[in-house]
Design a protein around this motif. Structure first.
Motif, PDB file in Angstrom:
ATOM      1  N   UNK A   1       0.731  -1.370   0.172  1.00 13.12           N
ATOM      2  CA  UNK A   1       0.051  -0.161   0.030  1.00 13.12           C
ATOM      3  C   UNK A   1       0.927   1.241  -0.130  1.00 13.12           C
ATOM      4  N   UNK A   2       2.258   1.092  -0.261  1.00 12.56           N
ATOM      5  CA  UNK A   2       2.999   2.317  -0.388  1.00 12.56           C
ATOM      6  C   UNK A   2       2.550   2.825  -1.795  1.00 12.56           C
ATOM      7  N   UNK A   3       2.323   4.483  -1.624  1.00 12.14           N
ATOM      8  CA  UNK A   3       1.921   4.972  -2.747  1.00 12.14           C
ATOM      9  C   UNK A   3       2.658   4.461  -4.308  1.00 12.14           C
ATOM     10  N   UNK A   4       3.836   4.116  -4.292  1.00 11.40           N
ATOM     11  CA  UNK A   4       4.354   3.612  -5.464  1.00 11.40           C
ATOM     12  C   UNK A   4       4.157   2.251  -6.152  1.00 11.40           C
ATOM     13  N   UNK A   5       3.657   1.780  -4.912  1.00 14.00           N
ATOM     14  CA  UNK A   5       3.275   0.201  -5.264  1.00 14.00           C
ATOM     15  C   UNK A   5       1.658  -0.077  -5.446  1.00 14.00           C
ATOM     16  N   UNK A   6       1.031   0.969  -5.401  1.00 13.77           N
ATOM     17  CA  UNK A   6      -0.564   1.025  -5.360  1.00 13.77           C
ATOM     18  C   UNK A   6      -1.134   1.913  -6.474  1.00 13.77           C
ATOM     19  N   UNK A   7      -0.196   2.816  -6.758  1.00 14.72           N
ATOM     20  CA  UNK A   7      -0.785   3.954  -7.835  1.00 14.72           C
ATOM     21  C   UNK A   7      -1.615   3.241  -9.011  1.00 14.72           C
ATOM     22  N   UNK A   8      -1.037   2.086  -9.609  1.00 12.40           N
ATOM     23  CA  UNK A   8      -1.811   1.599 -10.984  1.00 12.40           C
ATOM     24  C   UNK A   8      -2.469   0.435 -10.723  1.00 12.40           C
ATOM     25  N   UNK A   9      -2.779   0.176  -9.262  1.00 16.00           N
ATOM     26  CA  UNK A   9      -4.057  -0.812  -9.259  1.00 16.00           C
ATOM     27  C   UNK A   9      -5.389  -0.323  -9.430  1.00 16.00           C
ATOM     28  N   UNK A  10      -6.081  -1.377 -10.200  1.00 14.25           N
ATOM     29  CA  UNK A  10      -7.399  -1.110 -10.355  1.00 14.25           C
ATOM     30  C   UNK A  10      -8.340  -0.577  -9.260  1.00 14.25           C
ATOM     31  N   UNK A  11      -9.098   0.583  -9.483  1.00 12.84           N
ATOM     32  CA  UNK A  11      -9.840   1.232  -8.264  1.00 12.84           C
ATOM     33  C   UNK A  11     -10.923   0.148  -7.585  1.00 12.84           C
ATOM     34  N   UNK A  12     -11.059  -0.859  -8.180  1.00  9.84           N
ATOM     35  CA  UNK A  12     -11.932  -1.582  -7.759  1.00  9.84           C
ATOM     36  C   UNK A  12     -11.491  -3.196  -7.376  1.00  9.84           C
ATOM     37  N   UNK A  13     -10.028  -3.095  -7.383  1.00  9.99           N
ATOM     38  CA  UNK A  13      -9.290  -4.415  -6.849  1.00  9.99           C
ATOM     39  C   UNK A  13      -9.330  -4.550  -5.468  1.00  9.99           C
ATOM     40  N   UNK A  14      -9.593  -3.373  -4.663  1.00 10.08           N
ATOM     41  CA  UNK A  14      -9.526  -3.463  -3.243  1.00 10.08           C
ATOM     42  C   UNK A  14     -10.657  -2.711  -2.730  1.00 10.08           C
ATOM     43  N   UNK A  15     -11.667  -3.328  -2.217  1.00  9.38           N
ATOM     44  CA  UNK A  15     -12.972  -2.874  -1.847  1.00  9.38           C
ATOM     45  C   UNK A  15     -13.233  -3.322  -0.261  1.00  9.38           C
ATOM     46  N   UNK A  16     -12.393  -2.927   1.023  1.00  5.98           N
ATOM     47  CA  UNK A  16     -12.909  -3.327   2.347  1.00  5.98           C
ATOM     48  C   UNK A  16     -14.250  -2.417   2.647  1.00  5.98           C
ATOM     49  N   UNK A  17     -14.319  -1.365   1.901  1.00  2.00           N
ATOM     50  CA  UNK A  17     -15.395  -0.386   2.169  1.00  2.00           C
ATOM     51  C   UNK A  17     -16.596  -0.237   1.202  1.00  2.00           C
ATOM     52  N   UNK A  18     -16.372  -1.626   0.455  1.00  2.00           N
ATOM     53  CA  UNK A  18     -17.340  -1.452  -0.990  1.00  2.00           C
ATOM     54  C   UNK A  18     -17.217  -0.506  -1.577  1.00  2.00           C
ATOM     55  N   UNK A  19     -18.038  -0.116  -2.897  1.00  2.00           N
ATOM     56  CA  UNK A  19     -17.629   0.898  -3.697  1.00  2.00           C
ATOM     57  C   UNK A  19     -19.261   1.744  -4.094  1.00  2.00           C
ATOM     58  N   UNK A  20     -19.299   2.582  -4.758  1.00  2.00           N
ATOM     59  CA  UNK A  20     -20.597   3.196  -5.308  1.00  2.00           C
ATOM     60  C   UNK A  20     -21.374   4.033  -4.335  1.00  2.00           C
ATOM     61  N   UNK A  21     -22.494   4.171  -4.737  1.00  2.00           N
ATOM     62  CA  UNK A  21     -23.397   5.073  -3.773  1.00  2.00           C
ATOM     63  C   UNK A  21     -23.646   4.577  -2.401  1.00  2.00           C
ATOM     64  N   UNK A  22     -23.600   3.273  -2.121  1.00  2.00           N
ATOM     65  CA  UNK A  22     -23.751   2.790  -0.850  1.00  2.00           C
ATOM     66  C   UNK A  22     -22.668   2.271   0.084  1.00  2.00           C
ATOM     67  N   UNK A  23     -21.459   2.932  -0.344  1.00  2.00           N
ATOM     68  CA  UNK A  23     -20.209   2.573   0.279  1.00  2.00           C
ATOM     69  C   UNK A  23     -20.354   2.884   1.855  1.00  2.00           C
ATOM     70  N   UNK A  24     -19.069   2.557   2.279  1.00  2.00           N
ATOM     71  CA  UNK A  24     -19.168   2.694   3.974  1.00  2.00           C
ATOM     72  C   UNK A  24     -18.750   4.344   4.144  1.00  2.00           C
ATOM     73  N   UNK A  25     -19.760   4.835   5.008  1.00  2.00           N
ATOM     74  CA  UNK A  25     -19.730   6.375   5.295  1.00  2.00           C
ATOM     75  C   UNK A  25     -18.823   6.514   6.526  1.00  2.00           C
ATOM     76  N   UNK A  26     -18.247   5.574   7.165  1.00  2.00           N
ATOM     77  CA  UNK A  26     -17.370   5.483   8.225  1.00  2.00           C
ATOM     78  C   UNK A  26     -15.987   5.539   7.966  1.00  2.00           C
TER      79      UNK A  26
END
Ligand code: HEM
Length: 195
Positions: A118-143
């Motif tokens: 998760x260092x910036x240089x190792x994660x910047x090219x990762x697909x935005x939906x490859x890692x979703x601990x807080x889900x994604x889209x309009x019902x993602x985690x507000x916390x």
């Protein structure tokens, strides 16, 4: 309770468990935290929390290996095509976040605990939906921003004062089946006070 409490509790336990198995990562984290807090028992400034960059990577990597919410469900509103599959409207689907986080093509050697992913240089090219601990889209985690502040406060206070050792191995731990990914029989940790 599920949204704000169990998820955070589970992640703090898993983080201490993984740190207890990786003394070299724990030492690196201690150096960061102690450099910021010195002999304060707990952070009191947002700037202190913002400077805990390595701790943030440790928390993110724990949420990758043990996502507190391992699956989310959705009802498809419109027909969609996924590769060779057509999914009709009104289908209930389950998205397997745990499996997504263990795909070796996105996370090589997926079972290895490696916060540097998760260092910036190792994660910047990762697909935005490859890692979703807080889900994604309009019902993602507000916390999710609050999660980082709360967990950094709790974990930095502990790591600054105690050395943590895990008693059970990762293979010993069985998951409890439920909305939140928890260890079936808890986790036993040994805490030693630092001088
Ligand atoms: C490690 C901690 C947490 C994790 C991993 C987590 C994860 C998630 C996930 C994956 C969802 C989406 C569920 C779905 O799509 O069906 C969600 C929703 C939600 N979370 Fe969290 N959460 C955490 C902590 C919190 C905290 C601390 C709060 C409140 C302060 C919170 C409040 C909510 C709420 C209200 C929703 C529903 C949002 C909506 O449906 O519009 N969560 N969370």
């Amino acid at each position: 309770m599920f949204g704000g409490h169990d998820t955070i509790t589970a992640n703090i336990c898993w983080t201490l468990f993984l740190l207890g198995h990786h003394p070299e990562i724990q030492e690196k984290l201690y150096e960061e935290v102690h450099g910021i807090l010195q002999h304060k028992s707990t952070p009191t400034l947002v700037s202190e929390l913002s400077n805990m960059k390595y701790l943030e990577c440790v928390i993110k990597e724990t949420l990758r290996l043990y996502p507190s919410v391992p699956v989310v469900s959705r009802k498809i509103e419109q027909e969609i095509t996924l590769g060779e599959y057509k999914i009709p409207a009104s289908t209930n689907i389950t998205l397997h976040i745990y499996a997504l986080h263990h795909l070796p093509e996105t996370f090589p050697n997926p079972n290895k605990f490696d916060p540097e992913r998760f260092f910036p240089e190792n994660s910047q090219n990762r697909h935005p939906y490859a890692y979703l601990p807080f889900s994604a889209g309009p019902r993602n985690c507000i916390g999710q921003k609050f999660v980082m502040y709360e967990e950094k406060t709790m974990l930095s206070s502990l790591i600054n004062r105690y050395k943590v050792t895990a008693v059970d191995t990762r293979e010993d731990i069985k998951f409890s089946i439920g909305l939140v990914l928890k260890p079936l029989k808890g986790i036993i940790l040994k805490l030693e006070r630092r001088e």
